[in-house]
Design a protein around this motif. Structure first.
Motif, PDB file in Angstrom:
ATOM      1  N   THR A  19      -6.235  -8.048  -5.040  1.00 13.85           N
ATOM      2  CA  THR A  19      -4.951  -7.352  -5.023  1.00 13.85           C
ATOM      3  C   THR A  19      -5.282  -5.868  -5.026  1.00 13.85           C
ATOM      4  N   TYR A  20      -4.560  -5.088  -4.248  1.00 16.91           N
ATOM      5  CA  TYR A  20      -4.838  -3.659  -4.126  1.00 16.91           C
ATOM      6  C   TYR A  20      -3.651  -2.836  -4.608  1.00 16.91           C
ATOM      7  N   GLY A  21      -3.940  -1.602  -4.984  1.00 16.40           N
ATOM      8  CA  GLY A  21      -2.894  -0.710  -5.448  1.00 16.40           C
ATOM      9  C   GLY A  21      -3.421   0.693  -5.671  1.00 16.40           C
ATOM     10  N   ILE A  22      -2.650   1.450  -6.417  1.00 13.14           N
ATOM     11  CA  ILE A  22      -3.002   2.830  -6.768  1.00 13.14           C
ATOM     12  C   ILE A  22      -3.140   2.897  -8.285  1.00 13.14           C
ATOM     13  N   ARG A  23      -4.278   3.406  -8.742  1.00 12.58           N
ATOM     14  CA  ARG A  23      -4.504   3.558 -10.185  1.00 12.58           C
ATOM     15  C   ARG A  23      -3.917   4.896 -10.631  1.00 12.58           C
ATOM     16  N   ILE A  24      -3.104   4.816 -11.672  1.00  6.28           N
ATOM     17  CA  ILE A  24      -2.485   5.996 -12.261  1.00  6.28           C
ATOM     18  C   ILE A  24      -3.150   6.227 -13.614  1.00  6.28           C
ATOM     19  N   LYS A  25      -3.707   7.403 -13.819  1.00  2.00           N
ATOM     20  CA  LYS A  25      -4.308   7.706 -15.120  1.00  2.00           C
ATOM     21  C   LYS A  25      -3.211   7.662 -16.174  1.00  2.00           C
ATOM     22  N   ARG A  26      -3.569   7.215 -17.350  1.00  2.00           N
ATOM     23  CA  ARG A  26      -2.563   7.080 -18.421  1.00  2.00           C
ATOM     24  C   ARG A  26      -1.860   8.392 -18.724  1.00  2.00           C
ATOM     25  N   LYS A  53       7.499  -2.437  -7.775  1.00  2.00           N
ATOM     26  CA  LYS A  53       7.972  -2.831  -9.096  1.00  2.00           C
ATOM     27  C   LYS A  53       7.003  -2.303 -10.160  1.00  2.00           C
ATOM     28  N   ILE A  54       7.556  -1.824 -11.250  1.00  2.00           N
ATOM     29  CA  ILE A  54       6.740  -1.421 -12.398  1.00  2.00           C
ATOM     30  C   ILE A  54       6.697  -2.604 -13.353  1.00  2.00           C
ATOM     31  N   THR A  55       5.505  -3.114 -13.574  1.00  2.00           N
ATOM     32  CA  THR A  55       5.343  -4.272 -14.450  1.00  2.00           C
ATOM     33  C   THR A  55       5.315  -3.838 -15.916  1.00  2.00           C
ATOM     34  N   ASP A  56       5.566  -4.759 -16.813  1.00  2.00           N
ATOM     35  CA  ASP A  56       5.480  -4.452 -18.245  1.00  2.00           C
ATOM     36  C   ASP A  56       4.079  -3.990 -18.620  1.00  2.00           C
ATOM     37  N   SER A  57       3.064  -4.576 -17.988  1.00  2.00           N
ATOM     38  CA  SER A  57       1.677  -4.211 -18.316  1.00  2.00           C
ATOM     39  C   SER A  57       1.334  -2.784 -17.895  1.00  2.00           C
ATOM     40  N   PHE A  58       2.127  -2.204 -16.991  1.00  2.00           N
ATOM     41  CA  PHE A  58       1.920  -0.811 -16.576  1.00  2.00           C
ATOM     42  C   PHE A  58       1.959   0.111 -17.790  1.00  2.00           C
ATOM     43  N   TRP A  59       2.791  -0.222 -18.756  1.00  2.00           N
ATOM     44  CA  TRP A  59       2.948   0.619 -19.946  1.00  2.00           C
ATOM     45  C   TRP A  59       1.982   0.251 -21.064  1.00  2.00           C
ATOM     46  N   ARG A  60       1.249  -0.823 -20.896  1.00  2.00           N
ATOM     47  CA  ARG A  60       0.281  -1.213 -21.928  1.00  2.00           C
ATOM     48  C   ARG A  60      -1.132  -0.840 -21.507  1.00  2.00           C
ATOM     49  N   CYS A  62      -2.535  -1.677 -18.019  1.00  2.00           N
ATOM     50  CA  CYS A  62      -2.817  -1.787 -16.579  1.00  2.00           C
ATOM     51  C   CYS A  62      -1.954  -0.816 -15.794  1.00  2.00           C
ATOM     52  N   SER A  63      -2.298   0.449 -15.829  1.00  2.00           N
ATOM     53  CA  SER A  63      -1.439   1.468 -15.203  1.00  2.00           C
ATOM     54  C   SER A  63      -1.731   1.605 -13.705  1.00  2.00           C
ATOM     55  N   GLU A  64      -1.577   0.479 -12.987  1.00  2.00           N
ATOM     56  CA  GLU A  64      -1.716   0.482 -11.540  1.00  2.00           C
ATOM     57  C   GLU A  64      -0.387   0.112 -10.909  1.00  2.00           C
ATOM     58  N   LEU A  65      -0.159   0.675  -9.738  1.00  2.00           N
ATOM     59  CA  LEU A  65       0.997   0.289  -8.937  1.00  2.00           C
ATOM     60  C   LEU A  65       0.468  -0.635  -7.853  1.00  2.00           C
ATOM     61  N   ARG A  66       0.934  -1.873  -7.841  1.00  2.00           N
ATOM     62  CA  ARG A  66       0.401  -2.907  -6.941  1.00  2.00           C
ATOM     63  C   ARG A  66       1.454  -3.300  -5.919  1.00  2.00           C
ATOM     64  N   HIS A  67       0.986  -3.463  -4.683  1.00  2.00           N
ATOM     65  CA  HIS A  67       1.889  -3.878  -3.612  1.00  2.00           C
ATOM     66  C   HIS A  67       1.043  -4.370  -2.450  1.00  2.00           C
ATOM     67  N   GLN A  68       1.528  -5.404  -1.757  1.00  2.00           N
ATOM     68  CA  GLN A  68       0.814  -5.953  -0.596  1.00  2.00           C
ATOM     69  C   GLN A  68       0.547  -4.880   0.451  1.00  2.00           C
ATOM     70  N   PHE A  69       1.432  -3.920   0.569  1.00  2.00           N
ATOM     71  CA  PHE A  69       1.277  -2.859   1.567  1.00  2.00           C
ATOM     72  C   PHE A  69      -0.063  -2.153   1.417  1.00  2.00           C
ATOM     73  N   PHE A  70      -0.535  -1.956   0.186  1.00  2.00           N
ATOM     74  CA  PHE A  70      -1.762  -1.186  -0.009  1.00  2.00           C
ATOM     75  C   PHE A  70      -2.972  -1.850   0.646  1.00  2.00           C
ATOM     76  N   LYS A  71      -3.048  -3.166   0.625  1.00  2.00           N
ATOM     77  CA  LYS A  71      -4.159  -3.850   1.297  1.00  2.00           C
ATOM     78  C   LYS A  71      -4.130  -3.532   2.793  1.00  2.00           C
TER      79      LYS A  71
END
Length: 108
Positions: A19-26, A53-60, A62-71
């Motif tokens: 799965t691919y995405g963009i990593r956001i520093k905390r 979508k921002i997942t619940d784990s984004f705030w715990r 796993c601060s990545e934004l994931r989407h099929q588009f990124f692949k």
């Protein structure tokens, strides 16, 4: 910001298994994002607009934004596979509210 990929599916270690995405520093997450948001809009290279979508784990943890588009995008830009520990880097700017702009910083 940088590209991100998760661990491969069990038994598969090829690029298409990730799965691919963009990593956001905390620190950037805390500065740029509002916990009330359910999604963000990302305008990629001023051309493509995606809703992520921002997942619940984004705030715990796993601060990545994931989407099929990124692949698809990373493949089109020839970023996949990237050298271990050297993911592509991006400019990630907040335009307004939950709308962001994403553009590559350099070719990889």
């Amino acid at each position: 910001m940088s590209a991100w990929k998760d661990g491969a599916q069990p038994g598969c270690y090829e690029w298409w298994c990730y799965t691919y995405g963009i990593r956001i520093k905390r620190k950037d997450r805390d500065r740029l994002f509002d916990p009330s948001w359910k999604y963000v809009v990302i305008i990629v290279e001023d051309k493509v607009r995606i809703t992520v979508k921002i997942t619940d784990s984004f705030w715990r943890s796993c601060s990545e934004l994931r989407h099929q588009f990124f692949k698809e995008y990373f493949l089109k830009k020839n970023y996949i596979p990237w050298p271990r520990g050297k993911p592509p880097k991006f400019l990630f700017q907040r335009i307004k509210d939950n709308v962001f702009r994403l553009a590559p910083l350099s070719s990889t």
